[in-house]
Design a protein around this motif. Sequence first.
Motif: not given
Length: 95
Positions: A59-78
Amino acid sequence: MKGLFVLDIDDEIWQDTGLEDSLDGTTTDPPRWLCDDLVRSGIRVQLELDRCIEEEDCIKHERRALQNWYSEEWNILCSAYGHTDSSELRYQLQL
């Protein structure tokens, strides 16, 4: 390997020795995991704890992957928002 499947009727593998028999013929107590309910219960609890720890690591590994994915998506959106002049596209990006 040759003799593995060519077992004779007198081979030791067919001898019906019990858990109480030892090599020298004396009687020994069965192992505690076999005869003690508390030990068996403790083994089950330890195995469940091990699975919980493994699941927590996953679950910790999945959370990190999800946070990285969301951060990348947010940066692309901005970045897309900052580089467009279209008011319609900016409206959609804001949504």
